[in-house]
Design a protein around this motif. Structure first.
Motif, PDB file in Angstrom:
ATOM      1  N   SER A  74       0.855  -1.184   0.000  1.00 41.87           N
ATOM      2  CA  SER A  74       0.000   0.000   0.000  1.00 41.87           C
ATOM      3  C   SER A  74       0.892   1.236   0.000  1.00 41.87           C
ATOM      4  N   PHE A  75       0.366   2.345  -0.544  1.00 42.36           N
ATOM      5  CA  PHE A  75       1.181   3.551  -0.739  1.00 42.36           C
ATOM      6  C   PHE A  75       0.285   4.773  -0.730  1.00 42.36           C
ATOM      7  N   MET A  76       0.750   5.830  -0.090  1.00 40.40           N
ATOM      8  CA  MET A  76       0.070   7.127  -0.168  1.00 40.40           C
ATOM      9  C   MET A  76       1.114   8.226  -0.155  1.00 40.40           C
TER      10      MET A  76
ATOM     11  N   ARG B  73      -2.561   0.229 -13.866  1.00 37.20           N
ATOM     12  CA  ARG B  73      -2.803   1.661 -13.614  1.00 37.20           C
ATOM     13  C   ARG B  73      -4.249   1.996 -13.952  1.00 37.20           C
ATOM     14  N   THR B  74      -4.977   2.492 -12.978  1.00 36.68           N
ATOM     15  CA  THR B  74      -6.387   2.817 -13.194  1.00 36.68           C
ATOM     16  C   THR B  74      -6.672   4.305 -13.094  1.00 36.68           C
ATOM     17  N   GLY B  75      -5.805   5.058 -12.419  1.00 36.40           N
ATOM     18  CA  GLY B  75      -6.021   6.484 -12.239  1.00 36.40           C
ATOM     19  C   GLY B  75      -5.111   7.311 -13.123  1.00 36.40           C
ATOM     20  N   THR B  76      -5.024   8.610 -12.811  1.00 29.62           N
ATOM     21  CA  THR B  76      -4.255   9.549 -13.628  1.00 29.62           C
ATOM     22  C   THR B  76      -3.268  10.374 -12.811  1.00 29.62           C
ATOM     23  N   THR B  77      -3.031  10.011 -11.564  1.00 31.96           N
ATOM     24  CA  THR B  77      -2.198  10.841 -10.698  1.00 31.96           C
ATOM     25  C   THR B  77      -0.720  10.516 -10.834  1.00 31.96           C
ATOM     26  N   ASP B  78       0.109  11.512 -10.498  1.00 28.16           N
ATOM     27  CA  ASP B  78       1.539  11.276 -10.401  1.00 28.16           C
ATOM     28  C   ASP B  78       1.852  10.317  -9.245  1.00 28.16           C
ATOM     29  N   SER B  79       1.037  10.354  -8.202  1.00 24.50           N
ATOM     30  CA  SER B  79       1.283   9.500  -7.025  1.00 24.50           C
ATOM     31  C   SER B  79       1.194   8.020  -7.378  1.00 24.50           C
ATOM     32  N   GLU B  80       0.122   7.628  -8.065  1.00 20.44           N
ATOM     33  CA  GLU B  80      -0.017   6.220  -8.439  1.00 20.44           C
ATOM     34  C   GLU B  80       1.130   5.791  -9.350  1.00 20.44           C
ATOM     35  N   LEU B  81       1.527   6.657 -10.257  1.00 26.11           N
ATOM     36  CA  LEU B  81       2.605   6.323 -11.178  1.00 26.11           C
ATOM     37  C   LEU B  81       3.932   6.176 -10.442  1.00 26.11           C
ATOM     38  N   LEU B  82       4.204   7.034  -9.464  1.00 22.88           N
ATOM     39  CA  LEU B  82       5.408   6.875  -8.642  1.00 22.88           C
ATOM     40  C   LEU B  82       5.408   5.529  -7.926  1.00 22.88           C
ATOM     41  N   PHE B  83       4.268   5.127  -7.406  1.00 26.46           N
ATOM     42  CA  PHE B  83       4.145   3.848  -6.716  1.00 26.46           C
ATOM     43  C   PHE B  83       4.457   2.688  -7.668  1.00 26.46           C
ATOM     44  N   LEU B  84       3.882   2.708  -8.857  1.00 29.99           N
ATOM     45  CA  LEU B  84       4.123   1.631  -9.820  1.00 29.99           C
ATOM     46  C   LEU B  84       5.577   1.614 -10.273  1.00 29.99           C
TER      47      LEU B  84
ATOM     48  N   THR C 178       6.485  13.442   0.264  1.00 28.20           N
ATOM     49  CA  THR C 178       6.364  12.896   1.614  1.00 28.20           C
ATOM     50  C   THR C 178       5.352  11.762   1.526  1.00 28.20           C
ATOM     51  N   ALA C 179       5.824  10.545   1.684  1.00 28.87           N
ATOM     52  CA  ALA C 179       5.009   9.369   1.385  1.00 28.87           C
ATOM     53  C   ALA C 179       5.169   8.319   2.468  1.00 28.87           C
ATOM     54  N   ALA C 180       4.145   7.480   2.585  1.00 26.98           N
ATOM     55  CA  ALA C 180       4.186   6.297   3.459  1.00 26.98           C
ATOM     56  C   ALA C 180       3.811   5.085   2.620  1.00 26.98           C
ATOM     57  N   PHE C 181       4.432   3.955   2.920  1.00 21.38           N
ATOM     58  CA  PHE C 181       4.147   2.732   2.182  1.00 21.38           C
ATOM     59  C   PHE C 181       4.489   1.536   3.065  1.00 21.38           C
ATOM     60  N   SER C 182       3.834   0.406   2.767  1.00 21.14           N
ATOM     61  CA  SER C 182       3.984  -0.757   3.632  1.00 21.14           C
ATOM     62  C   SER C 182       3.710  -2.039   2.868  1.00 21.14           C
ATOM     63  N   ASP C 183       4.340  -3.125   3.347  1.00 22.32           N
ATOM     64  CA  ASP C 183       4.069  -4.467   2.841  1.00 22.32           C
ATOM     65  C   ASP C 183       3.221  -5.268   3.823  1.00 22.32           C
ATOM     66  N   GLY C 184       2.657  -4.597   4.824  1.00 17.89           N
ATOM     67  CA  GLY C 184       1.850  -5.270   5.829  1.00 17.89           C
ATOM     68  C   GLY C 184       2.634  -5.721   7.042  1.00 17.89           C
ATOM     69  N   ASP C 185       3.945  -5.658   6.966  1.00 19.20           N
ATOM     70  CA  ASP C 185       4.807  -6.021   8.095  1.00 19.20           C
ATOM     71  C   ASP C 185       5.548  -4.800   8.623  1.00 19.20           C
ATOM     72  N   THR C 186       6.183  -4.064   7.725  1.00 24.58           N
ATOM     73  CA  THR C 186       6.969  -2.883   8.075  1.00 24.58           C
ATOM     74  C   THR C 186       6.336  -1.658   7.432  1.00 24.58           C
ATOM     75  N   LEU C 187       6.356  -0.563   8.172  1.00 23.27           N
ATOM     76  CA  LEU C 187       5.870   0.721   7.664  1.00 23.27           C
ATOM     77  C   LEU C 187       7.070   1.592   7.320  1.00 23.27           C
ATOM     78  N   TYR C 188       7.045   2.169   6.136  1.00 18.00           N
ATOM     79  CA  TYR C 188       8.118   3.050   5.675  1.00 18.00           C
ATOM     80  C   TYR C 188       7.544   4.435   5.374  1.00 18.00           C
ATOM     81  N   ALA C 189       8.400   5.435   5.510  1.00 14.34           N
ATOM     82  CA  ALA C 189       8.025   6.783   5.107  1.00 14.34           C
ATOM     83  C   ALA C 189       9.264   7.512   4.614  1.00 14.34           C
ATOM     84  N   VAL C 190       9.062   8.438   3.688  1.00 15.12           N
ATOM     85  CA  VAL C 190      10.145   9.248   3.139  1.00 15.12           C
ATOM     86  C   VAL C 190       9.706  10.701   3.122  1.00 15.12           C
TER      87      VAL C 190
END
Length: 264
Positions: free
Chosen positions: A108-110, A137-148, A186-198
């Protein structure tokens, strides 16, 4: 600019970040105090981890303050790790598939921030994706594209390195198009075990990020702005930092784009 909150620790109800605190995420959706825009009414989303590897998710285009379902879900869902986001759109229209968090498999990513000149480099960013990831890819945001792009560049094996390589490529694409790169991230993302942020920005003016202990000895929450007025409890994460919250607690290291030659 958007507002978000993320948590990892002993299981707690989502309402403890989303709706109950004095300056909860719902409150921030219409009265943010540390953002360029006080109102974040272009949709919201939550992603949480439970008994399955992949996260559950609920998103809508309604402002967070006007969705009674969100308050009800937040009161009933208890999770050891979750992400929650309220959106102020900068790229992409107000539609459900542009609302954060984005998910892929167990990830997951935001994101809060922007890519200057995104329309000029979007197609080149998309070209870095495999067909399999591009087709998700289903949306049009820069955020989703960065995640992919981060998934393409090895998020599963090297989460922070993949994010560093992704931002390096985006900055280089801007230079290739002969304009100065500007990424605020400034983002947060996780694999369900560890939470990361930048927290990072090309111009050293990234969106805000704060951390505070919560939910047991090693638990922490990460937020765009503090959830209450207890100033001593909240630590501002510096620009150019990456945060990891795991079973061992929270750690912070320096972050900068790198690995351009390998990623390009």
């Amino acid at each position: 600019m958007c507002r978000w909150a993320a948590y990892r620790g002993n299981p707690l109800y989502l309402e403890e970040l989303v709706s109950s605190p004095a300056h909860s995420l719902i409150e921030q959706s219409h009265c943010a105090s540390r953002a360029k825009t006080a109102t974040n009414g272009d949709g919201f989303g939550i992603a949480w981890y439970g008994d399955h590897p992949e996260p559950g998710r609920y998103r809508d285009i309604l402002p967070a303050w006007s969705d009674c379902n969100l308050r009800s879900l937040a009161r009933q869902i208890k999770s050891p790790l979750f992400l929650a986001h309220v959106r102020a759109a900068t790229n992409g229209g107000t539609r459900r598939d542009n609302c954060h968090p984005f998910v892929h498999g167990r990830w997951s990513f935001m994101h809060n921030g922007q890519i200057a000149g995104f329309d000029r480099i979007r197609r080149r960013m998309e070209a870095s994706l495999s067909d399999a990831l591009f087709n998700t890819r289903t949306g049009t945001t820069d955020s989703e594209l960065l995640f992919l792009m981060a998934l393409e560049m090895g998020l599963a094996e090297d989460p922070l390195g993949a994010m560093a390589r992704t931002i390096a490529v985006v900055e280089q694409l801007s230079l290739d198009q002969q304009f100065d790169p500007l990424v605020r991230f400034t983002a947060a993302f996780s694999d369900g075990d560890t939470l990361y942020a930048v927290r990072y920005a090309t111009d050293h003016r990234p969106p805000t990020l704060y951390a505070a202990p919560m939910g047991g000895r090693t638990g922490h929450c990460l937020v765009s702005e503090p959830l209450n007025d207890d100033v001593d409890a909240w630590m501002e994460i510096p620009d150019g930092s990456a945060v990891t919250v795991s079973e061992a607690g929270m750690s912070t290291v320096g972050f900068a784009p790198h690995g351009l030659a390998e990623a390009a």
